[in-house]
Design a protein around this motif. Sequence first.
Motif, PDB file in Angstrom:
ATOM      1  N   LEU A 196       0.822  -1.211   0.000  1.00 28.11           N
ATOM      2  CA  LEU A 196       0.000   0.000   0.000  1.00 28.11           C
ATOM      3  C   LEU A 196       0.852   1.255   0.000  1.00 28.11           C
ATOM      4  O   LEU A 196       0.568   2.211  -0.733  1.00 28.11           O
ATOM      5  CB  LEU A 196      -0.947  -0.017   1.207  1.00 28.11           C
ATOM      6  CG  LEU A 196      -1.917   1.162   1.321  1.00 28.11           C
ATOM      7  CD1 LEU A 196      -2.807   1.258   0.094  1.00 28.11           C
ATOM      8  CD2 LEU A 196      -2.769   1.025   2.581  1.00 28.11           C
ATOM      9  N   GLN A 197       1.896   1.286   0.808  1.00 29.69           N
ATOM     10  CA  GLN A 197       2.735   2.489   0.868  1.00 29.69           C
ATOM     11  C   GLN A 197       3.453   2.729  -0.455  1.00 29.69           C
ATOM     12  O   GLN A 197       3.625   3.879  -0.886  1.00 29.69           O
ATOM     13  CB  GLN A 197       3.737   2.394   2.025  1.00 29.69           C
ATOM     14  CG  GLN A 197       4.841   1.359   1.854  1.00 29.69           C
ATOM     15  CD  GLN A 197       4.433  -0.019   2.323  1.00 29.69           C
ATOM     16  OE1 GLN A 197       3.248  -0.270   2.531  1.00 29.69           O
ATOM     17  NE2 GLN A 197       5.406  -0.898   2.533  1.00 29.69           N
ATOM     18  N   GLU A 198       3.844   1.651  -1.146  1.00 33.35           N
ATOM     19  CA  GLU A 198       4.497   1.803  -2.446  1.00 33.35           C
ATOM     20  C   GLU A 198       3.512   2.318  -3.494  1.00 33.35           C
ATOM     21  O   GLU A 198       3.887   3.127  -4.362  1.00 33.35           O
ATOM     22  CB  GLU A 198       5.086   0.463  -2.889  1.00 33.35           C
ATOM     23  CG  GLU A 198       6.214  -0.042  -2.004  1.00 33.35           C
ATOM     24  CD  GLU A 198       6.719  -1.402  -2.454  1.00 33.35           C
ATOM     25  OE1 GLU A 198       6.224  -1.907  -3.483  1.00 33.35           O
ATOM     26  OE2 GLU A 198       7.599  -1.965  -1.783  1.00 33.35           O
ATOM     27  N   ALA A 199       2.269   1.859  -3.433  1.00 32.48           N
ATOM     28  CA  ALA A 199       1.263   2.327  -4.385  1.00 32.48           C
ATOM     29  C   ALA A 199       0.971   3.809  -4.193  1.00 32.48           C
ATOM     30  O   ALA A 199       0.799   4.554  -5.176  1.00 32.48           O
ATOM     31  CB  ALA A 199      -0.013   1.506  -4.226  1.00 32.48           C
ATOM     32  N   ILE A 200       0.919   4.255  -2.947  1.00 34.04           N
ATOM     33  CA  ILE A 200       0.660   5.673  -2.680  1.00 34.04           C
ATOM     34  C   ILE A 200       1.805   6.538  -3.193  1.00 34.04           C
ATOM     35  O   ILE A 200       1.591   7.569  -3.857  1.00 34.04           O
ATOM     36  CB  ILE A 200       0.436   5.892  -1.172  1.00 34.04           C
ATOM     37  CG1 ILE A 200      -0.865   5.226  -0.722  1.00 34.04           C
ATOM     38  CG2 ILE A 200       0.422   7.384  -0.836  1.00 34.04           C
ATOM     39  CD1 ILE A 200      -1.101   5.286   0.766  1.00 34.04           C
ATOM     40  N   LEU A 222      -0.109  17.011  -2.239  1.00 29.84           N
ATOM     41  CA  LEU A 222      -0.871  15.764  -2.188  1.00 29.84           C
ATOM     42  C   LEU A 222      -0.640  15.025  -0.884  1.00 29.84           C
ATOM     43  O   LEU A 222      -1.570  14.440  -0.314  1.00 29.84           O
ATOM     44  CB  LEU A 222      -0.477  14.872  -3.371  1.00 29.84           C
ATOM     45  CG  LEU A 222      -0.861  15.351  -4.768  1.00 29.84           C
ATOM     46  CD1 LEU A 222      -0.285  14.422  -5.828  1.00 29.84           C
ATOM     47  CD2 LEU A 222      -2.375  15.436  -4.925  1.00 29.84           C
ATOM     48  N   TYR A 223       0.600  15.037  -0.385  1.00 31.65           N
ATOM     49  CA  TYR A 223       0.914  14.344   0.858  1.00 31.65           C
ATOM     50  C   TYR A 223       0.299  15.013   2.082  1.00 31.65           C
ATOM     51  O   TYR A 223       0.267  14.421   3.158  1.00 31.65           O
ATOM     52  CB  TYR A 223       2.428  14.253   1.045  1.00 31.65           C
ATOM     53  CG  TYR A 223       3.103  13.243   0.141  1.00 31.65           C
ATOM     54  CD1 TYR A 223       2.590  11.964  -0.001  1.00 31.65           C
ATOM     55  CD2 TYR A 223       4.253  13.572  -0.573  1.00 31.65           C
ATOM     56  CE1 TYR A 223       3.196  11.042  -0.837  1.00 31.65           C
ATOM     57  CE2 TYR A 223       4.871  12.662  -1.404  1.00 31.65           C
ATOM     58  CZ  TYR A 223       4.330  11.392  -1.530  1.00 31.65           C
ATOM     59  OH  TYR A 223       4.931  10.471  -2.348  1.00 31.65           O
ATOM     60  N   GLU A 224      -0.179  16.250   1.919  1.00 28.00           N
ATOM     61  CA  GLU A 224      -0.798  16.937   3.050  1.00 28.00           C
ATOM     62  C   GLU A 224      -2.155  16.355   3.417  1.00 28.00           C
ATOM     63  O   GLU A 224      -2.659  16.596   4.525  1.00 28.00           O
ATOM     64  CB  GLU A 224      -0.941  18.425   2.732  1.00 28.00           C
ATOM     65  CG  GLU A 224       0.387  19.168   2.672  1.00 28.00           C
ATOM     66  CD  GLU A 224       0.203  20.630   2.364  1.00 28.00           C
ATOM     67  OE1 GLU A 224      -0.972  21.061   2.212  1.00 28.00           O
ATOM     68  OE2 GLU A 224       1.217  21.358   2.266  1.00 28.00           O
ATOM     69  N   ALA A 225      -2.757  15.594   2.511  1.00 25.50           N
ATOM     70  CA  ALA A 225      -4.077  15.011   2.792  1.00 25.50           C
ATOM     71  C   ALA A 225      -4.171  13.657   2.094  1.00 25.50           C
ATOM     72  O   ALA A 225      -4.560  13.586   0.925  1.00 25.50           O
ATOM     73  CB  ALA A 225      -5.198  15.938   2.327  1.00 25.50           C
ATOM     74  N   GLU A 283       5.293   4.229   7.238  1.00 24.84           N
ATOM     75  CA  GLU A 283       5.858   3.578   6.050  1.00 24.84           C
ATOM     76  C   GLU A 283       6.077   4.571   4.912  1.00 24.84           C
ATOM     77  O   GLU A 283       7.107   4.540   4.232  1.00 24.84           O
ATOM     78  CB  GLU A 283       4.929   2.453   5.593  1.00 24.84           C
ATOM     79  CG  GLU A 283       4.780   1.302   6.575  1.00 24.84           C
ATOM     80  CD  GLU A 283       6.000   0.403   6.627  1.00 24.84           C
ATOM     81  OE1 GLU A 283       6.870   0.536   5.737  1.00 24.84           O
ATOM     82  OE2 GLU A 283       6.093  -0.428   7.549  1.00 24.84           O
ATOM     83  N   VAL A 284       5.113   5.467   4.691  1.00 27.15           N
ATOM     84  CA  VAL A 284       5.243   6.435   3.601  1.00 27.15           C
ATOM     85  C   VAL A 284       6.351   7.440   3.900  1.00 27.15           C
ATOM     86  O   VAL A 284       7.135   7.812   3.013  1.00 27.15           O
ATOM     87  CB  VAL A 284       3.901   7.148   3.354  1.00 27.15           C
ATOM     88  CG1 VAL A 284       4.059   8.254   2.309  1.00 27.15           C
ATOM     89  CG2 VAL A 284       2.841   6.157   2.897  1.00 27.15           C
ATOM     90  N   ILE A 289      -2.210  11.569   7.356  1.00 28.92           N
ATOM     91  CA  ILE A 289      -3.156  10.504   7.049  1.00 28.92           C
ATOM     92  C   ILE A 289      -4.457  10.781   7.800  1.00 28.92           C
ATOM     93  O   ILE A 289      -4.440  10.995   9.016  1.00 28.92           O
ATOM     94  CB  ILE A 289      -2.614   9.117   7.461  1.00 28.92           C
ATOM     95  CG1 ILE A 289      -1.218   8.888   6.855  1.00 28.92           C
ATOM     96  CG2 ILE A 289      -3.574   8.032   7.045  1.00 28.92           C
ATOM     97  CD1 ILE A 289      -1.206   8.684   5.367  1.00 28.92           C
ATOM     98  N   PHE A 290      -5.570  10.795   7.075  1.00 30.56           N
ATOM     99  CA  PHE A 290      -6.873  11.037   7.684  1.00 30.56           C
ATOM    100  C   PHE A 290      -7.782   9.855   7.403  1.00 30.56           C
ATOM    101  O   PHE A 290      -7.774   9.297   6.299  1.00 30.56           O
ATOM    102  CB  PHE A 290      -7.516  12.320   7.132  1.00 30.56           C
ATOM    103  CG  PHE A 290      -6.725  13.553   7.417  1.00 30.56           C
ATOM    104  CD1 PHE A 290      -6.807  14.186   8.637  1.00 30.56           C
ATOM    105  CD2 PHE A 290      -5.877  14.072   6.450  1.00 30.56           C
ATOM    106  CE1 PHE A 290      -6.071  15.330   8.894  1.00 30.56           C
ATOM    107  CE2 PHE A 290      -5.138  15.213   6.686  1.00 30.56           C
ATOM    108  CZ  PHE A 290      -5.231  15.844   7.912  1.00 30.56           C
TER     109      PHE A 290
END
Length: 267
Positions: free
Chosen positions: A190-194, A209-212, A232-233, A243-244
């Motif tokens: 999942l972290q790699e896909a993000i 993008l990483y802010e939300a 992980e990210v 992360i929300f």
Amino acid sequence: MERICAWYLFYKEIKVAPEDRSMMLACSAVSSMDEKLKCCEIIFETLNIPALCIQSQTVLSLYGSGYSTGISVDLRYNTADICPVYEGGLIRYAHMQTNYAGAQFANFFKESLAEKNYHDFGIRIQEILEGMKRYLYITQDISMSRNDYKRIYTLPSAEKIDIGYEAFMGAEMIFQPRVIMGPNVNVIALQEAIVTAAMKCDADLRSELYEAVILCGGMSMIPGLSTRLATEVEEITHKPVNIFLIFCLLALIGSETRRSSETTKPI
């Protein structure tokens, strides 16, 4: 679709005439234009609805959290979609899928329990597997004793079985699929896909993008997911990530509504 929308939703449930109301239709991020055109045909020509808005579920999830720019991580039963969104617009070429969703959780439970000679669950097997998925959890400290990971599930026959291994390993495959399932498995962490979805976008947009990063869908309710995912990210990007969990926001709103109401009904 015609029977569900016209005869059930409008006339039986909400009791309104469809020709007097506008309609919003949520679709998948990978829905084709032909599917959308067919929906428009039914909605306009059969139901006589005057106005229609078709929007992706991932974009609506981002709106529901109060953001218009970010990464929507939709973790559902059949698919896990990671979609960057900028100013309300879906960046389609950056869409990613992990190929590991709620259905794979159920298959993992079934195969693992079969190895322990727990395979004769009868016609209630789907209900049992869905119940076991509620015991999934994610931890950041795997050096704890085995007793801390113990999870007991009671079968319909009143027999109690330990599913601690399945509850831990099933959720851990979200982050380490190749370590657990083998190097040739067609599953992306999942972290790699993000991170990959963000890297497909322009460099100027990535920090925004990483802010939300919005988690939604049934799989997002696994305890510890948001905290572990942020760790992980950040280890990959070396940047702060927010992360929300959208369901947490909805749960808080629902609890305040129930407190203010005169009567409380069990949910």
